[in-house]
Design an enzyme around this catalytic site. Structure first.
Site, PDB file in Angstrom:
ATOM      1  N   GLU A  48     -59.047  27.665  59.417  1.00  9.16           N
ATOM      2  CA  GLU A  48     -58.437  28.424  60.463  1.00  9.16           C
ATOM      3  C   GLU A  48     -59.478  28.335  61.781  1.00  9.16           C
ATOM      4  O   GLU A  48     -60.564  28.211  61.692  1.00  9.16           O
ATOM      5  CB  GLU A  48     -58.683  30.129  60.061  1.00  9.16           C
ATOM      6  CG  GLU A  48     -58.155  31.153  61.052  1.00  9.16           C
ATOM      7  CD  GLU A  48     -58.367  32.268  60.438  1.00  9.16           C
ATOM      8  OE1 GLU A  48     -57.782  33.382  61.031  1.00  9.16           O
ATOM      9  OE2 GLU A  48     -59.102  32.823  59.846  1.00  9.16           O
ATOM     10  N   LYS A 121     -50.007  34.804  62.619  1.00  6.37           N
ATOM     11  CA  LYS A 121     -50.407  35.653  61.572  1.00  6.37           C
ATOM     12  C   LYS A 121     -49.762  37.114  61.567  1.00  6.37           C
ATOM     13  O   LYS A 121     -49.975  37.756  62.580  1.00  6.37           O
ATOM     14  CB  LYS A 121     -52.003  35.743  61.899  1.00  6.37           C
ATOM     15  CG  LYS A 121     -52.820  36.278  60.898  1.00  6.37           C
ATOM     16  CD  LYS A 121     -54.202  36.032  61.077  1.00  6.37           C
ATOM     17  CE  LYS A 121     -55.337  36.771  60.046  1.00  6.37           C
ATOM     18  NZ  LYS A 121     -56.825  36.285  60.409  1.00  6.37           N
ATOM     19  N   CYS A 158     -55.370  33.381  56.668  1.00  4.01           N
ATOM     20  CA  CYS A 158     -56.812  34.109  56.134  1.00  4.01           C
ATOM     21  C   CYS A 158     -56.203  35.539  55.797  1.00  4.01           C
ATOM     22  O   CYS A 158     -55.847  35.720  54.614  1.00  4.01           O
ATOM     23  CB  CYS A 158     -57.657  34.220  57.489  1.00  4.01           C
ATOM     24  SG  CYS A 158     -59.196  34.699  56.961  1.00  4.01           S
TER      25      CYS A 158
END
Length: 293
Positions: A48, A121, A158
């Site tokens: 990431e 995200k 993540c």
């Protein structure tokens, strides 16, 4: 009746330290992409936000200047060239600016260098050492499944990896492999808290309950006292780890999967056959209480 194996694809995960300058980090990641491709990997996952240090450790306004539109981001542009040259798929994590909005995003680059699109995200953490809500809006793309040259893939970022809903949504959209670029390590507020094992177990749970291989790529190294614990891994559809790096290792891991055999195993387990979505409306609530019309 015996059934022959089908589509086999080798996947790779990159792990390295990323605390330096953008040019150095891009060169380091490109080197690892090339190393993974040389080992046969066709879909290769970097960590990431690999263009720089993990800047979300604290709230500093100067970092907003590092955000780029997808068409202007250096990592995206460079990895498109590399993907075209090597014939590999690369999900590229980057700090995206879209107008006045900022996102933690992944650009999915196909093997010919084409940009298939962007995933933003969905789940944004907020806590000591991981102050992401200061920088990023929650993603507005929804979960996606990307039909690449070698496989249909789902990519979460993540914090998304802790949510079973994310993995299941990508699977329902047709994903055959799940990828999670990550930046996770020590917890500044609690030096004795080590989340490495729960972090791996959460994703291994997705592998088992969805009968799908999972690939996780983390960074490593000490960035101003925040120590990233690496431990990138690839798990198969049984949840067995097929490849893993240590806490401080730099390099790549690879594993090969027969996607058709995995699809047959998924069907035989019956998890998707036996789902009861008509009973899951409670998942559409924040507090678990069904609303009366």
């Amino acid at each position: 009746m015996d059934v022959e194996g089908g589509r086999e694809v080798t996947v790779g995960a990159i792990q390295c330290s990323l605390g330096g300058a953008r040019a150095d980090n891009l060169a380091r990641v490109e080197g690892h992409v090339r190393a993974a491709a040389a080992r046969g990997a066709r879909i290769i996952l970097p960590p990431e936000l690999f263009e720089g240090p993990y800047f979300c450790r604290d709230e500093r306004t100067e970092w907003f200047a590092e955000a780029r539109a997808v068409e202007d981001d250096e990592a995206v542009a460079r990895m498109r060239v590399v993907a075209r040259e090597l014939g590999v798929v690369i999900p590229v994590s980057f700090f995206e600016r879209a107008g006045q909005a900022y996102y933690n995003s992944v650009a999915v680059i196909d093997a010919g260098g084409d940009l298939l699109g962007v995933y933003r995200k969905s789940h944004i953490p907020d806590g000591p050492g991981y102050e992401e809500k200061f920088y990023f809006r929650p993603g507005d793309t929804g979960f996606r499944a990307w039909k690449t040259k070698f496989a249909t893939i789902g990519v979460g970022i993540c914090w998304d990896q802790w949510f079973p809903e994310s993995a299941r949504a990508m699977m329902l959209l047709g994903a055959e492999l799940l990828f999670y670029p990550t930046a996770i390590g020590s917890e500044p507020h609690d030096p004795d808290l080590d989340t490495r094992d729960p972090w791996q177990r959460a994703m291994i749970g997705h592998a088992v309950s969805n009968v799908v291989p999972v690939v996780a790529a983390n960074r490593t190294g000490d960035e101003g006292g925040q120590v990233f614990y690496g431990s990138s891994f690839i798990a198969d559809a049984r949840g067995d780890k097929r490849a893993e790096l240590g806490r401080a290792d730099e390099g790549v891991v690879t594993a090969a999967f027969d996607l058709d055999a995995t699809a047959r195993a998924r069907a035989s387990w019956g998890f998707f056959r036996d789902r009861r979505p008509e009973l899951y409306d409670v998942l559409m609530t924040a507090d678990g209480r069904r609303r009366v019309p």
